[in-house]
Design an enzyme around this catalytic site. Structure first.
Site, PDB file in Angstrom:
ATOM      1  N   SER A 209      41.622  33.523  39.778  1.00 15.88           N
ATOM      2  CA  SER A 209      41.874  34.906  39.357  1.00 15.88           C
ATOM      3  C   SER A 209      43.389  35.415  40.075  1.00 15.88           C
ATOM      4  CB  SER A 209      40.959  36.046  39.920  1.00 15.88           C
ATOM      5  OG  SER A 209      41.366  37.229  39.832  1.00 15.88           O
ATOM      6  N   SER A 210      44.045  36.474  39.576  1.00 14.15           N
ATOM      7  CA  SER A 210      45.236  36.816  39.795  1.00 14.15           C
ATOM      8  C   SER A 210      45.207  37.535  41.318  1.00 14.15           C
ATOM      9  CB  SER A 210      46.279  37.569  38.883  1.00 14.15           C
ATOM     10  OG  SER A 210      45.353  38.725  38.535  1.00 14.15           O
ATOM     11  N   CYS A 211      44.024  38.083  41.577  1.00 10.26           N
ATOM     12  CA  CYS A 211      43.833  38.636  42.833  1.00 10.26           C
ATOM     13  C   CYS A 211      43.933  37.916  44.122  1.00 10.26           C
ATOM     14  CB  CYS A 211      42.404  39.325  42.904  1.00 10.26           C
ATOM     15  SG  CYS A 211      41.080  38.425  43.074  1.00 10.26           S
TER      16      CYS A 211
ATOM     17  N   TYR B 260      36.264  38.257  47.073  1.00  8.70           N
ATOM     18  CA  TYR B 260      36.317  37.623  45.869  1.00  8.70           C
ATOM     19  C   TYR B 260      37.513  36.711  45.822  1.00  8.70           C
ATOM     20  CZ  TYR B 260      36.810  36.829  40.718  1.00  8.70           C
ATOM     21  OH  TYR B 260      36.916  36.153  39.555  1.00  8.70           O
TER      22      TYR B 260
ATOM     23  N   LYS C  27      37.896  32.668  45.574  1.00  9.49           N
ATOM     24  CA  LYS C  27      38.767  31.800  44.724  1.00  9.49           C
ATOM     25  C   LYS C  27      39.904  31.077  45.170  1.00  9.49           C
ATOM     26  CE  LYS C  27      36.784  32.923  40.456  1.00  9.49           C
ATOM     27  NZ  LYS C  27      36.143  32.075  39.930  1.00  9.49           N
TER      28      LYS C  27
ATOM     29  N   HIS D 163      36.211  46.231  34.451  1.00  6.65           N
ATOM     30  CA  HIS D 163      37.812  46.267  34.862  1.00  6.65           C
ATOM     31  C   HIS D 163      38.391  47.677  34.196  1.00  6.65           C
ATOM     32  CE1 HIS D 163      36.979  42.450  35.944  1.00  6.65           C
ATOM     33  NE2 HIS D 163      37.798  42.544  37.025  1.00  6.65           N
TER      34      HIS D 163
END
Length: 307
Positions: free
Chosen positions: A108-110, A137, A141, A180
């Site tokens: 994920s981009s987070c 999270y 990841k 989201h």
């Protein structure tokens, strides 16, 4: 991958997994291993080991994860950390044990630092502090990315990691407590139109910038990378363009035909100020997204709410 290769899509009922399944079926693949969370609890080490020993998949798309928006991430912090660590650790390790030919891990981009320079390059990983609301999270990841790297280094496994930007499309989650921003806004505007409500509440100031990719484009990119990419470093998947939350809301207002006002609740968190992926690496490999944002939102709205 050959059309008769045995493929396991972990999370095949979710938004990402189901899109990958549709993409592979369109390409002519038909030898899939299906196992839902009810059949195999991917958090359970023994269950995953038994599944791989029994099915022996050749290729794995690891799309299974516990996911959600700001509220879910910030409320169920322990679950987001534990569940995701267990899911990916079990699947990645058993893919090694049972000599899977190739595994693609979806992150994920987070995972990138909250205040990293924009756009986000792959090598910005671990260069700063994470966004606090989804830190558990993100840490899970990041661990998955590192597992793929180290299993590649130590065991010569062909495991790759991809980092998609914000996704939307078929099989998205529209629960206002856990969804989201884009699906949440679609539902809010649709219901406000149905109920003739004078305004729609939007969290935050509307100023944060976000990038959105249709899940069918993501699935196409994953298939492309499974065939054409085999490196230690992760690779971003996105469009390379972003939009403010306010402009996104105005676009969704137009698509849904809502005529009321926008009301921004500035007491709610904005999250990361900007989150745009640098997709230079992906473009250089020869892949670019095809679905324009307005077209994607329109088709998603029709599919979910009008048909």
């Amino acid at each position: 991958m050959n059309k008769n290769s045995k493929v396991y899509i972990a999370g095949h009922r979710g938004m990402v997994g189901s899109a990958i399944l549709r993409r592979l079926q369109k390409e002519g693949f038909d030898n899939f291993v299906y196992s839902s969370s009810k059949d195999t609890d991917l958090r359970n080490q023994t269950a995953v080991a038994d599944f791989f020993a029994r099915e022996k998949p050749e290729y794995v798309f690891l799309a299974a994860a516990k996911v959600g928006g700001i509220v879910a991430n910030n409320t169920y912090r322990a679950e987001f950390l534990y569940d995701n660590l267990m899911i990916q650790s079990n699947v990645i390790h058993q893919a090694y044990v049972h000599q899977v030919k190739k595994l693609l891990f979806l992150g994920s981009s987070c995972i990138y630092p909250k205040l990293a320079p924009q756009p986000l390059k792959e090598d910005y990983l671990l260069t700063g502090s994470l966004e606090p609301t989804n830190e558990p999270y993100a840490i899970a990841k990041i661990a998955g990315v590192k597992m793929c790297e180290e299993y590649r280094f130590q065991y010569k496994c062909d495991f790759i990691s991809v980092m998609p930007t914000n996704l939307y499309g078929t099989n998205d989650n529209y629960d206002l407590k856990t969804s989201h921003v884009l699906p949440a806004l679609l539902r809010k505007f649709h219901e406000a139109k149905q109920n003739n409500e004078p305004s729609v509440e939007i969290w935050g100031t509307g100023s944060p910038l976000r990038e959105f990719l249709h899940v069918d484009d993501l699935a196409d990119a994953c298939y492309f990378l499974m065939k054409n990419y085999s490196e230690k470093s992760l690779i971003n998947i996105g469009t390379g363009t972003d939009i403010s939350i306010k402009d996104l809301a105005l676009l969704i207002k137009e698509v849904t035909g809502y005529n009321g006002e926008l009301c921004f609740d500035t007491s709610k968190p904005d999250g990361t100020p900007r989150k745009l992926m640098d997709v230079t690496k992906l473009h250089q490999l020869g892949w670019q997204h095809r679905i324009k944002l307005k077209d994607g939102i329109t088709s998603t709205y029709k599919e979910k709410f009008l048909i």
